[in-house]
Each structure stands twice: as structure tokens, then as C-alpha cells.
Write a protein that holds these residues in place. Structure first.
Motif, PDB file in Angstrom:
ATOM      1  N   GLN A 211      47.486 -19.528 -32.697  1.00 19.24           N
ATOM      2  CA  GLN A 211      46.843 -19.169 -33.956  1.00 19.24           C
ATOM      3  C   GLN A 211      46.175 -20.390 -34.596  1.00 19.24           C
ATOM      4  OE1 GLN A 211      50.358 -17.463 -35.649  1.00 19.24           O
ATOM      5  NE2 GLN A 211      49.814 -15.365 -35.066  1.00 19.24           N
ATOM      6  N   CYS A 212      46.812 -21.545 -34.500  1.00 21.78           N
ATOM      7  CA  CYS A 212      46.188 -22.767 -35.010  1.00 21.78           C
ATOM      8  C   CYS A 212      44.922 -23.111 -34.228  1.00 21.78           C
ATOM      9  CB  CYS A 212      47.172 -23.928 -34.949  1.00 21.78           C
ATOM     10  SG  CYS A 212      48.500 -23.832 -36.177  1.00 21.78           S
ATOM     11  N   ARG A 213      44.965 -22.923 -32.923  1.00 30.82           N
ATOM     12  CA  ARG A 213      43.758 -23.163 -32.117  1.00 30.82           C
ATOM     13  C   ARG A 213      42.629 -22.228 -32.546  1.00 30.82           C
ATOM     14  NH1 ARG A 213      47.443 -24.826 -27.935  1.00 30.82           N
ATOM     15  NH2 ARG A 213      48.042 -22.675 -27.472  1.00 30.82           N
ATOM     16  N   GLN A 214      42.947 -20.985 -32.780  1.00 29.60           N
ATOM     17  CA  GLN A 214      41.916 -20.033 -33.168  1.00 29.60           C
ATOM     18  C   GLN A 214      41.340 -20.359 -34.539  1.00 29.60           C
ATOM     19  OE1 GLN A 214      41.891 -16.017 -32.226  1.00 29.60           O
ATOM     20  NE2 GLN A 214      43.337 -16.136 -30.541  1.00 29.60           N
ATOM     21  N   VAL A 215      42.167 -20.836 -35.445  1.00 34.35           N
ATOM     22  CA  VAL A 215      41.663 -21.229 -36.756  1.00 34.35           C
ATOM     23  C   VAL A 215      40.745 -22.438 -36.640  1.00 34.35           C
ATOM     24  CG1 VAL A 215      42.340 -22.203 -38.990  1.00 34.35           C
ATOM     25  CG2 VAL A 215      43.561 -20.234 -38.060  1.00 34.35           C
ATOM     26  N   GLY A 216      41.138 -23.434 -35.839  1.00 37.75           N
ATOM     27  CA  GLY A 216      40.279 -24.600 -35.647  1.00 37.75           C
ATOM     28  C   GLY A 216      38.952 -24.216 -35.029  1.00 37.75           C
TER      29      GLY A 216
ATOM     30  N   VAL B  52      43.248 -15.880 -43.575  1.00 36.45           N
ATOM     31  CA  VAL B  52      42.919 -15.631 -42.174  1.00 36.45           C
ATOM     32  C   VAL B  52      43.801 -14.488 -41.684  1.00 36.45           C
ATOM     33  CG1 VAL B  52      42.744 -16.589 -39.851  1.00 36.45           C
ATOM     34  CG2 VAL B  52      42.334 -18.066 -41.835  1.00 36.45           C
ATOM     35  N   LEU B  53      43.197 -13.526 -40.998  1.00 37.22           N
ATOM     36  CA  LEU B  53      43.919 -12.350 -40.526  1.00 37.22           C
ATOM     37  C   LEU B  53      44.039 -12.367 -39.007  1.00 37.22           C
ATOM     38  CD1 LEU B  53      42.159  -9.645 -42.746  1.00 37.22           C
ATOM     39  CD2 LEU B  53      44.214 -10.986 -43.272  1.00 37.22           C
TER      40      LEU B  53
ATOM     41  N   ALA C 241      40.734 -27.836 -31.144  1.00 36.55           N
ATOM     42  CA  ALA C 241      39.882 -26.653 -31.088  1.00 36.55           C
ATOM     43  C   ALA C 241      38.648 -26.823 -31.966  1.00 36.55           C
ATOM     44  CB  ALA C 241      40.675 -25.423 -31.515  1.00 36.55           C
ATOM     45  N   TYR C 242      38.816 -27.445 -33.116  1.00 33.46           N
ATOM     46  CA  TYR C 242      37.667 -27.694 -33.989  1.00 33.46           C
ATOM     47  C   TYR C 242      36.673 -28.637 -33.317  1.00 33.46           C
ATOM     48  CZ  TYR C 242      34.851 -29.190 -37.971  1.00 33.46           C
ATOM     49  OH  TYR C 242      33.790 -29.487 -38.810  1.00 33.46           O
ATOM     50  N   ARG C 243      37.177 -29.710 -32.761  1.00 34.00           N
ATOM     51  CA  ARG C 243      36.304 -30.720 -32.150  1.00 34.00           C
ATOM     52  C   ARG C 243      35.608 -30.192 -30.901  1.00 34.00           C
ATOM     53  NH1 ARG C 243      39.901 -35.456 -30.872  1.00 34.00           N
ATOM     54  NH2 ARG C 243      37.947 -36.227 -29.991  1.00 34.00           N
ATOM     55  N   ALA C 244      36.169 -29.175 -30.263  1.00 35.36           N
ATOM     56  CA  ALA C 244      35.499 -28.569 -29.113  1.00 35.36           C
ATOM     57  C   ALA C 244      34.225 -27.847 -29.543  1.00 35.36           C
ATOM     58  CB  ALA C 244      36.440 -27.599 -28.406  1.00 35.36           C
TER      59      ALA C 244
END
Length: 313
Positions: free
Chosen positions: A116-121, A196-197, A247-250
């Protein structure tokens, strides 16, 4: 989300006639959040969220609603404002500007897992990239000037010398942060867990864009990390941090200038929410349902950033 303005069944039924939503079935006030009046609304043609804007500048409302439409048009899972039969996405109800958006599927999570953290990033990076093509612009109402003004007011109105000293010292340190010199764009500015859902580990929606504005993109990342990657006691969860930032930096890599400013960015993001919560705690607002968040959590996060260097990006 709170309830400051009451709406009756008859008032809402009449209000909904201007929208293609069918007949009103039921509605209930939403007690979370702190700024606007919100209701869940069920009709014969769907499920909706009604927002009455209590304190936002009327001139800024087209920015928020247009941004939501822009993001949705580019495939981002944003709540989509509904337009009236005459094509308007902003109306009036009980003397307040109002908008109706389709209610998204999913639920927010209190204790996010790494996926879930990866998806948010990933979603935050995607939003920043899509936002670069959005022509609207809105100054951050909780930017540096607001933080300085609100901090001074709270320092004058507290009887706790430790709080006064922390505010004054942090404002002095923040004077060296030039957010305007960093890469700019549209930011959510409030991408907390309750905005976030998810359906299981699948991100299904990003909501509550009513703090969105034009500001430093890395500041938005700092706001998000402070909520998603810290425990209630103010300690950092390194695994969540790594998952979200990677994930954000990707999707969007940070610049050297952003990396250099990173420690102060994290502190600025923590200071902003500590001050807003402390303000609401010190000067409470009246309403039928009012949700006031404890400022202590963000004081602890701010102190953590002041005492510890952040993990490498």
C-alpha cells in the motif's frame, strides 16, 4: 470533513434536482476532517459525497474542481465532480458553495502494509507528473507566510514555555528554506491515510483535493511521508519509508536541490500540520459534528526530524 452547516432532507432533495442523480434515498454527515461540511448521499442513481465549502476562497474553488477533472481525464483515480444539467460543477446550498462528487469504492487504511505504501508513492509521483500539464494555479494557503503568522500567534497564546520555544526556534530555522527555488507543480498537500482508498492492496481512489495548490513537489512528498511512515509514538518506520520513496522516485526523480533541502522540507511539512492542529485545539470551531485532531502527534514528528537526519533518498 466535519458538519458545520446543517442540511435538511427537503433542502437536499431540492438541491439534487439540478443534477442527473435520480431521487434522494438518504444521507448522513461525515465527522472526519476539519475544514468543510461533508455528507454521504445515496440516490437512485448512485452514491455521492456532497461538500459545502466553509472557509475556502470562492475564487480558488474552480482550481480544485478543475484539477480533479484533469486528473480523472488522464486516468488518475481521483474523485470526479458531477456537473449539473446546465454544465456547472460548482453550485450553492444554504448560502455555501457546494460540489457533488461520485463516491469512490474502497476504504482508507490505518496501518498500511508495504504494498500500500508503494502504491501511494507511485500515485503521488504520477499525480505530480500529470499535474504538470494542468494550467490552473493556486497559491498554498498554508505556505511559509501562514506558518510564520500562525506560529507567532500560537506562541503568544500558549502558557507552555516549551511549546513557545519550539515554535520560535523552528520558525527561525525555516527562514532558511526557499520553497520557491525548488521544482514546482500541483501538489495534493494533504495526502494522508484517510484520503487514499484501497480494495485490499489495490489503490482505488485519492480524495479531498481541497488543500491542493501550486508549490514545491518535494514538499508534497514530505507531507505524505510524515503521515504514512511514522508510528503513533513519533518514530519512523524505515520499511514503509523505503517502499514509498522508491515507488515515488521510479515515477519522478528528485533533483540535487531537493535533496539538499530535504531535512528542512520534512520539518516544514511537520510544522504545518502541528500548527494547524494546535490552532484548532486552541481556537475551536463550533459545528454539529466537529473533528479536531490531536496536535501532539505532529509535535513528536517535528522533534524527530530536528533530532535525526532522514534516511538517504
Amino acid at each position: 470533513m466535519s458538519v458545520f452547516t446543517k442540511v435538511s432532507h427537503a433542502e437536499l432533495r431540492e438541491f439534487l434536482r439540478q443534477y442527473p442523480v435520480g431521487e434522494l434515498i438518504g444521507f448522513t454527515g461525515i465527522g472526519e476532517g476539519v475544514e468543510n461540511t461533508n455528507y454521504f448521499v445515496d440516490t437512485s442513481d448512485g452514491r455521492w459525497v456532497l461538500t459545502l465549502f466553509e472557509r475556502l476562497n470562492y475564487e480558488d474553488l474552480p482550481f480544485f474542481l478543475g484539477l480533479m477533472e484533469h486528473l480523472s481525464a488522464h486516468g488518475f483515480p481521483s474523485a470526479m465532480p458531477l456537473r449539473t444539467h446546465s454544465g456547472q460543477n460548482l453550485t450553492m446550498l444554504n448560502g455555501k458553495p457546494a460540489a457533488l462528487v461520485r463516491r469512490l469504492n474502497g476504504q482508507s487504511v490505518l496501518f498500511p502494509d508495504l504494498e500500500q505504501c508503494r502504491q501511494v508513492g507511485r500515485a503521488l509521483g504520477e499525480m505530480h507528473m500529470i499535474g504538470l500539464s494542468y494550467p490552473g494555479r493556486c497559491v498554498n494557503p498554508r505556505g511559509a507566510a501562514w506558518r510564520a503568522q500562525t506560529g507567532r500567534l500560537l506562541a503568544q497564546n500558549t502558557s507552555d514555555p516549551a511549546i513557545r520555544a519550539l515554535i520560535e526556534d523552528e520558525l527561525a530555522a525555516q527562514a532558511g528554506l526557499d520553497l520557491a527555488s525548488l521544482p514546482q507543480g500541483v501538489i495534493h498537500a494533504d495526502l494522508f491515510r484517510d484520503n487514499v482508498l484501497f480494495v485490499e492492496d489495490r489503490l482505488t481512489g485519492v480524495i479531498d483535493f481541497y488543500y491542493a495548490c501550486t508549490d514545491a513537489l518535494a514538499y508534497d512528498l514530505a507531507v505524505t511521508l510524515n503521515d504514512w511512515c511514522f508510528e503513533p509514538d513519533g518514530t519512523l518506520n524505515p520499511a514503509r519509508w523505503q517502499a514509498l520513496t522508491a515507488a515515488y522516485r521510479a515515477r519522478r526523480e528528485l533533483t540535487d536541490a531537493e535533496r539538499a533541502a530535504w531535512p528542512l522540507l520534512l520539518r516544514a511539512a511537520a510544522l504545518r500540520f502541528w500548527l494547524s492542529r494546535l490552532y484548532d485545539w486552541t481556537f475551536p470551531r463550533s459545528g454539529d459534528v466537529v473533528h479536531v485532531k490531536d496536535p501532539e502527534q505532529y509535535r513528536r514528528i517535528l522533534v524527530h526530524h530536528r533530532e535525526h537526519a532522514p534516511p538517504a533518498l
